[in-house]
Design a protein around this motif. Sequence first.
Motif, PDB file in Angstrom:
ATOM      1  N   PRO A   1     119.810  22.143  12.960  1.00 10.02           N
ATOM      2  CA  PRO A   1     121.143  22.563  12.515  1.00 10.02           C
ATOM      3  C   PRO A   1     121.651  23.759  13.311  1.00 10.02           C
ATOM      4  O   PRO A   1     120.880  24.487  13.937  1.00 10.02           O
ATOM      5  CB  PRO A   1     120.920  22.943  11.047  1.00 10.02           C
ATOM      6  CG  PRO A   1     119.492  23.377  10.998  1.00 10.02           C
ATOM      7  CD  PRO A   1     118.765  22.471  11.962  1.00 10.02           C
ATOM      8  N   SER A   2     122.953  23.952  13.292  1.00 11.82           N
ATOM      9  CA  SER A   2     123.565  25.120  13.946  1.00 11.82           C
ATOM     10  C   SER A   2     123.394  26.320  13.030  1.00 11.82           C
ATOM     11  O   SER A   2     124.331  26.798  12.388  1.00 11.82           O
ATOM     12  CB  SER A   2     125.052  24.860  14.227  1.00 11.82           C
ATOM     13  OG  SER A   2     125.213  23.749  15.070  1.00 11.82           O
ATOM     14  N   LEU A   3     122.170  26.808  12.976  1.00 10.39           N
ATOM     15  CA  LEU A   3     121.796  27.892  12.067  1.00 10.39           C
ATOM     16  C   LEU A   3     121.163  29.015  12.863  1.00 10.39           C
ATOM     17  O   LEU A   3     120.418  28.764  13.811  1.00 10.39           O
ATOM     18  CB  LEU A   3     120.809  27.355  11.018  1.00 10.39           C
ATOM     19  CG  LEU A   3     120.166  28.360  10.074  1.00 10.39           C
ATOM     20  CD1 LEU A   3     121.214  28.925   9.111  1.00 10.39           C
ATOM     21  CD2 LEU A   3     119.023  27.700   9.297  1.00 10.39           C
ATOM     22  N   SER A   4     121.487  30.238  12.508  1.00 11.63           N
ATOM     23  CA  SER A   4     120.886  31.394  13.154  1.00 11.63           C
ATOM     24  C   SER A   4     120.140  32.223  12.119  1.00 11.63           C
ATOM     25  O   SER A   4     120.618  32.417  11.001  1.00 11.63           O
ATOM     26  CB  SER A   4     121.955  32.265  13.829  1.00 11.63           C
ATOM     27  OG  SER A   4     122.543  31.588  14.922  1.00 11.63           O
ATOM     28  N   LEU A   5     118.970  32.695  12.497  1.00  8.01           N
ATOM     29  CA  LEU A   5     118.172  33.571  11.656  1.00  8.01           C
ATOM     30  C   LEU A   5     118.012  34.891  12.381  1.00  8.01           C
ATOM     31  O   LEU A   5     117.518  34.920  13.505  1.00  8.01           O
ATOM     32  CB  LEU A   5     116.800  32.946  11.369  1.00  8.01           C
ATOM     33  CG  LEU A   5     116.817  31.559  10.708  1.00  8.01           C
ATOM     34  CD1 LEU A   5     115.398  31.026  10.576  1.00  8.01           C
ATOM     35  CD2 LEU A   5     117.501  31.619   9.348  1.00  8.01           C
TER      36      LEU A   5
ATOM     37  N   ASP B   1     120.386  36.500  13.714  1.00  8.15           N
ATOM     38  CA  ASP B   1     121.252  36.330  14.895  1.00  8.15           C
ATOM     39  C   ASP B   1     120.580  35.549  16.025  1.00  8.15           C
ATOM     40  O   ASP B   1     121.018  35.617  17.185  1.00  8.15           O
ATOM     41  CB  ASP B   1     121.731  37.691  15.432  1.00  8.15           C
ATOM     42  CG  ASP B   1     122.591  38.441  14.425  1.00  8.15           C
ATOM     43  OD1 ASP B   1     123.363  37.767  13.710  1.00  8.15           O
ATOM     44  OD2 ASP B   1     122.488  39.675  14.346  1.00  8.15           O
TER      45      ASP B   1
ATOM     46  N   PRO C   1     119.613  31.731  17.212  1.00  7.31           N
ATOM     47  CA  PRO C   1     119.731  30.294  16.900  1.00  7.31           C
ATOM     48  C   PRO C   1     118.356  29.668  16.734  1.00  7.31           C
ATOM     49  O   PRO C   1     117.438  29.954  17.506  1.00  7.31           O
ATOM     50  CB  PRO C   1     120.466  29.734  18.127  1.00  7.31           C
ATOM     51  CG  PRO C   1     121.146  30.914  18.751  1.00  7.31           C
ATOM     52  CD  PRO C   1     120.255  32.086  18.491  1.00  7.31           C
ATOM     53  N   VAL C   2     118.220  28.811  15.734  1.00  4.49           N
ATOM     54  CA  VAL C   2     116.902  28.219  15.480  1.00  4.49           C
ATOM     55  C   VAL C   2     116.436  27.368  16.656  1.00  4.49           C
ATOM     56  O   VAL C   2     115.229  27.241  16.891  1.00  4.49           O
ATOM     57  CB  VAL C   2     116.915  27.390  14.174  1.00  4.49           C
ATOM     58  CG1 VAL C   2     117.124  28.285  12.967  1.00  4.49           C
ATOM     59  CG2 VAL C   2     117.953  26.283  14.223  1.00  4.49           C
TER      60      VAL C   2
ATOM     61  N   TYR D   1     111.646  34.740   5.611  1.00  2.68           N
ATOM     62  CA  TYR D   1     111.683  34.111   4.298  1.00  2.68           C
ATOM     63  C   TYR D   1     111.153  35.069   3.234  1.00  2.68           C
ATOM     64  O   TYR D   1     111.659  35.104   2.103  1.00  2.68           O
ATOM     65  CB  TYR D   1     110.865  32.826   4.317  1.00  2.68           C
ATOM     66  CG  TYR D   1     110.921  32.022   3.036  1.00  2.68           C
ATOM     67  CD1 TYR D   1     111.889  31.037   2.845  1.00  2.68           C
ATOM     68  CD2 TYR D   1     109.998  32.241   2.008  1.00  2.68           C
ATOM     69  CE1 TYR D   1     111.936  30.288   1.681  1.00  2.68           C
ATOM     70  CE2 TYR D   1     110.039  31.493   0.841  1.00  2.68           C
ATOM     71  CZ  TYR D   1     111.008  30.527   0.683  1.00  2.68           C
ATOM     72  OH  TYR D   1     111.055  29.796  -0.487  1.00  2.68           O
TER      73      TYR D   1
ATOM     74  N   VAL E   1     112.899  25.401   9.316  1.00  5.58           N
ATOM     75  CA  VAL E   1     114.261  25.283   8.791  1.00  5.58           C
ATOM     76  C   VAL E   1     114.283  24.609   7.420  1.00  5.58           C
ATOM     77  O   VAL E   1     115.113  24.948   6.572  1.00  5.58           O
ATOM     78  CB  VAL E   1     115.138  24.498   9.789  1.00  5.58           C
ATOM     79  CG1 VAL E   1     116.506  24.201   9.191  1.00  5.58           C
ATOM     80  CG2 VAL E   1     115.267  25.259  11.094  1.00  5.58           C
TER      81      VAL E   1
ATOM     82  N   TYR F   1     114.783  26.518   4.034  1.00  5.96           N
ATOM     83  CA  TYR F   1     116.109  27.108   3.845  1.00  5.96           C
ATOM     84  C   TYR F   1     117.085  26.042   3.352  1.00  5.96           C
ATOM     85  O   TYR F   1     117.908  26.302   2.468  1.00  5.96           O
ATOM     86  CB  TYR F   1     116.608  27.715   5.154  1.00  5.96           C
ATOM     87  CG  TYR F   1     115.792  28.895   5.610  1.00  5.96           C
ATOM     88  CD1 TYR F   1     115.921  30.138   4.993  1.00  5.96           C
ATOM     89  CD2 TYR F   1     114.884  28.775   6.652  1.00  5.96           C
ATOM     90  CE1 TYR F   1     115.165  31.228   5.412  1.00  5.96           C
ATOM     91  CE2 TYR F   1     114.131  29.859   7.077  1.00  5.96           C
ATOM     92  CZ  TYR F   1     114.265  31.079   6.454  1.00  5.96           C
ATOM     93  OH  TYR F   1     113.520  32.145   6.867  1.00  5.96           O
ATOM     94  N   ARG F   2     116.985  24.859   3.915  1.00  6.67           N
ATOM     95  CA  ARG F   2     117.858  23.763   3.478  1.00  6.67           C
ATOM     96  C   ARG F   2     117.618  23.434   2.012  1.00  6.67           C
ATOM     97  O   ARG F   2     118.553  23.234   1.229  1.00  6.67           O
ATOM     98  CB  ARG F   2     117.582  22.513   4.314  1.00  6.67           C
ATOM     99  CG  ARG F   2     118.138  22.552   5.725  1.00  6.67           C
ATOM    100  CD  ARG F   2     117.661  21.330   6.493  1.00  6.67           C
ATOM    101  NE  ARG F   2     118.464  21.069   7.678  1.00  6.67           N
ATOM    102  CZ  ARG F   2     118.154  20.166   8.581  1.00  6.67           C
ATOM    103  NH1 ARG F   2     117.055  19.440   8.441  1.00  6.67           N
ATOM    104  NH2 ARG F   2     118.932  19.961   9.629  1.00  6.67           N
TER     105      ARG F   2
END
Length: 222
Positions: free
Chosen positions: A68-72, A74, A76-77, A96, A159, A162-163
Amino acid sequence: MRQRWEESRAVAVALVLANAVPLVGVVFLGWNLHSLLVIYWLESGAVGVESVAKIRRAEGEDDPEDLPSLSLNDTPVASFVGRSNGAIAGFFATHYGGFWVVHGLFVLVFPTMFPMPTASPSAVAGSVVALAAYHVASYRINYVGKSEYERNGPVTLMVEPYRRVFVLHLTIVVGAFAVAWIGAPAGALVVMVLVKTVLDLRGHWREHDRAQRRTPPEAPTA
């Protein structure tokens, strides 16, 4: 195939039974809203521990286009692809874990926001044991027993919580405010437990169905 289906069904039944413990507690033992919040918070910690174990054992490959277009923090995964399992597990545990601590602070102060009885230690202990047993069974039967570790990459597994957990616990938090606002009647608590159970089942089937559809990496040739 039949054996695998029966094993998956057994784990799903274990999930329902584990979630039935709080349901029985609310209906027959008078468990309160704060007990449910503490139970679900501790379960999210068990999810984190299980995820660290999965990440460290993962042997599959991650496809950046599937992430996914997700950043942790700042980052990107997708940029984690190629890092070692240990490094990914360490980052996940820290990130987490921070989320889990903040969630715990919310649970701690909730009774001061809406004056109510605090959690019952016996109620929390019984439910957490049941829910933790489900996660152990899922890891051993699905992840190890069905070789899901060969099909999942470590970043995909980083990921996944988090989902699943963010949506689940956002629902719980919103539900907790709504239940507290109307005085935490038993019927509202029952609805809250049932919604949580349905979301758990949905996440369970989606996660394991995805793993079974992935092709394990080819063994290296000599």
